[in-house]
Design a protein around this motif. Structure first.
Motif, PDB file in Angstrom:
ATOM      1  N   UNK A   9      -6.013  14.050   3.889  1.00  0.00           N
ATOM      2  CA  UNK A   9      -4.877  13.812   4.776  1.00  0.00           C
ATOM      3  C   UNK A   9      -3.641  14.398   4.101  1.00  0.00           C
ATOM      4  N   UNK A  10      -2.576  14.594   4.850  1.00  0.00           N
ATOM      5  CA  UNK A  10      -1.321  15.063   4.243  1.00  0.00           C
ATOM      6  C   UNK A  10      -0.870  14.128   3.131  1.00  0.00           C
ATOM      7  N   UNK A  11      -0.955  12.827   3.403  1.00  0.00           N
ATOM      8  CA  UNK A  11      -0.727  11.828   2.358  1.00  0.00           C
ATOM      9  C   UNK A  11      -2.089  11.631   1.698  1.00  0.00           C
ATOM     10  N   UNK A  12      -2.298  12.332   0.599  1.00  0.00           N
ATOM     11  CA  UNK A  12      -3.640  12.433   0.040  1.00  0.00           C
ATOM     12  C   UNK A  12      -3.973  11.437  -1.073  1.00  0.00           C
ATOM     13  N   UNK A  13      -2.976  10.820  -1.666  1.00  0.00           N
ATOM     14  CA  UNK A  13      -3.235   9.783  -2.674  1.00  0.00           C
ATOM     15  C   UNK A  13      -2.683   8.466  -2.153  1.00  0.00           C
ATOM     16  N   UNK A  21       0.868  -1.161   0.000  1.00  0.00           N
ATOM     17  CA  UNK A  21       0.000   0.000   0.000  1.00  0.00           C
ATOM     18  C   UNK A  21       0.909   1.215   0.000  1.00  0.00           C
ATOM     19  N   UNK A  22       0.657   2.130  -0.916  1.00  0.00           N
ATOM     20  CA  UNK A  22       1.486   3.332  -1.025  1.00  0.00           C
ATOM     21  C   UNK A  22       0.672   4.560  -0.668  1.00  0.00           C
ATOM     22  N   UNK A  23       1.336   5.522  -0.062  1.00  0.00           N
ATOM     23  CA  UNK A  23       0.720   6.809   0.247  1.00  0.00           C
ATOM     24  C   UNK A  23       1.649   7.899  -0.269  1.00  0.00           C
ATOM     25  N   UNK A  24       1.070   8.904  -0.915  1.00  0.00           N
ATOM     26  CA  UNK A  24       1.889   9.975  -1.498  1.00  0.00           C
ATOM     27  C   UNK A  24       1.323  11.342  -1.125  1.00  0.00           C
ATOM     28  N   UNK A  25       2.239  12.273  -0.936  1.00  0.00           N
ATOM     29  CA  UNK A  25       1.852  13.677  -0.728  1.00  0.00           C
ATOM     30  C   UNK A  25       1.914  14.356  -2.097  1.00  0.00           C
ATOM     31  N   UNK A  26       0.745  14.698  -2.616  1.00  0.00           N
ATOM     32  CA  UNK A  26       0.674  15.272  -3.961  1.00  0.00           C
ATOM     33  C   UNK A  26      -0.044  16.617  -3.891  1.00  0.00           C
ATOM     34  N   UNK A  27       0.628  17.696  -4.321  1.00  0.00           N
ATOM     35  CA  UNK A  27      -0.062  18.990  -4.357  1.00  0.00           C
ATOM     36  C   UNK A  27      -1.295  18.909  -5.252  1.00  0.00           C
ATOM     37  N   UNK A  28      -2.337  19.611  -4.856  1.00  0.00           N
ATOM     38  CA  UNK A  28      -3.615  19.541  -5.571  1.00  0.00           C
ATOM     39  C   UNK A  28      -3.459  19.807  -7.066  1.00  0.00           C
ATOM     40  N   UNK A  29      -2.619  20.747  -7.426  1.00  0.00           N
ATOM     41  CA  UNK A  29      -2.444  21.095  -8.840  1.00  0.00           C
ATOM     42  C   UNK A  29      -1.803  19.961  -9.655  1.00  0.00           C
ATOM     43  N   UNK A  30      -1.225  18.979  -8.977  1.00  0.00           N
ATOM     44  CA  UNK A  30      -0.565  17.868  -9.654  1.00  0.00           C
ATOM     45  C   UNK A  30      -1.344  16.550  -9.561  1.00  0.00           C
ATOM     46  N   UNK A  31      -2.480  16.570  -8.887  1.00  0.00           N
ATOM     47  CA  UNK A  31      -3.234  15.341  -8.643  1.00  0.00           C
ATOM     48  C   UNK A  31      -3.571  14.592  -9.921  1.00  0.00           C
ATOM     49  N   UNK A  32      -4.158  15.279 -10.879  1.00  0.00           N
ATOM     50  CA  UNK A  32      -4.625  14.612 -12.091  1.00  0.00           C
ATOM     51  C   UNK A  32      -3.470  13.937 -12.837  1.00  0.00           C
ATOM     52  N   UNK A  72      10.025   4.226  -7.673  1.00  0.00           N
ATOM     53  CA  UNK A  72      11.095   5.183  -7.985  1.00  0.00           C
ATOM     54  C   UNK A  72      10.859   5.844  -9.340  1.00  0.00           C
ATOM     55  N   UNK A  73      10.414   5.053 -10.311  1.00  0.00           N
ATOM     56  CA  UNK A  73      10.112   5.608 -11.635  1.00  0.00           C
ATOM     57  C   UNK A  73       8.940   6.595 -11.561  1.00  0.00           C
ATOM     58  N   UNK A  74       7.926   6.255 -10.780  1.00  0.00           N
ATOM     59  CA  UNK A  74       6.781   7.165 -10.600  1.00  0.00           C
ATOM     60  C   UNK A  74       7.274   8.473  -9.985  1.00  0.00           C
ATOM     61  N   UNK A  75       8.126   8.373  -8.987  1.00  0.00           N
ATOM     62  CA  UNK A  75       8.662   9.548  -8.326  1.00  0.00           C
ATOM     63  C   UNK A  75       9.450  10.418  -9.308  1.00  0.00           C
ATOM     64  N   UNK A  76      10.315   9.786 -10.102  1.00  0.00           N
ATOM     65  CA  UNK A  76      11.099  10.529 -11.098  1.00  0.00           C
ATOM     66  C   UNK A  76      10.204  11.179 -12.146  1.00  0.00           C
ATOM     67  N   UNK A  77       9.220  10.435 -12.612  1.00  0.00           N
ATOM     68  CA  UNK A  77       8.341  10.912 -13.678  1.00  0.00           C
ATOM     69  C   UNK A  77       7.428  12.051 -13.217  1.00  0.00           C
ATOM     70  N   UNK A  78       7.010  12.014 -11.962  1.00  0.00           N
ATOM     71  CA  UNK A  78       6.052  13.003 -11.464  1.00  0.00           C
ATOM     72  C   UNK A  78       6.699  14.133 -10.679  1.00  0.00           C
ATOM     73  N   UNK A  79       7.920  13.896 -10.196  1.00  0.00           N
ATOM     74  CA  UNK A  79       8.552  14.876  -9.327  1.00  0.00           C
ATOM     75  C   UNK A  79       8.071  14.782  -7.881  1.00  0.00           C
ATOM     76  N   UNK A  80       7.214  13.810  -7.591  1.00  0.00           N
ATOM     77  CA  UNK A  80       6.707  13.613  -6.229  1.00  0.00           C
ATOM     78  C   UNK A  80       7.668  12.669  -5.516  1.00  0.00           C
ATOM     79  N   UNK A  81       8.364  13.198  -4.515  1.00  0.00           N
ATOM     80  CA  UNK A  81       9.383  12.392  -3.832  1.00  0.00           C
ATOM     81  C   UNK A  81       8.886  11.767  -2.538  1.00  0.00           C
TER      82      UNK A  81
END
Length: 148
Positions: free
Chosen positions: A99-103, A68-79, A120-129
């Protein structure tokens, strides 16, 4: 929603036939035409009553691992983030939380290393670390069937 819709929903959850033509068998059980069953299912999907129809398998018994993964994603980047995450074949579903971890999303793979590489690839591709992975240690299965 009428009796036929309720019966279809209950059958989809409790007694979906494992057959080459499952909707034909459902129609037979309901004493209606298959086209009507398919039309009703399409309408229920369009209304958001049904999200998906698919099997639920015990991934561990099939030799897979999951997390199960949880990510902090700014609203403008959600889509964009969700579109990228959903493109990975190991992602079964995601949901938005207040929640702070919103996705949050689940990921299934052959190995933990495979999943970690994809994250790691998702993080690199989205900029969400800030993506936290919480691998399954002990499984609790909830039977999510709803009588309609």
């Amino acid at each position: 929603m009428d009796t036929i819709d309720r019966d279809i929903l209950n059958m989809l959850q409790h007694e979906f036939p494992l057959d080459v033509e499952p909707f034909s068998l459902l129609a037979e059980r309901l004493s209606v035409e298959e086209d009507l069953v398919l039309e009703r299912i399409r309408a229920l999907k369009e209304r958001g009553v049904i999200r998906r129809i698919g099997g639920v398998f015990d991934t561990a018994k099939l030799g897979f691992v999951s997390t199960l993964c949880a990510a902090r994603v700014p609203e403008r980047q959600l889509e964009r983030f969700v579109a990228i995450v959903n493109a990975y074949k190991g992602v079964t579903h995601h949901y938005l939380r207040d929640h702070g971890y919103n996705i949050w999303f689940t990921f299934i793979g052959s190995t933990g290393e495979e999943i970690q590489k994809a994250i790691s690839c998702i993080s690199e591709e989205t900029g969400i670390t800030d993506i936290v992975s919480m691998p399954v240690k002990r499984r609790f299965k909830v039977d999510a069937r709803f009588g309609v």
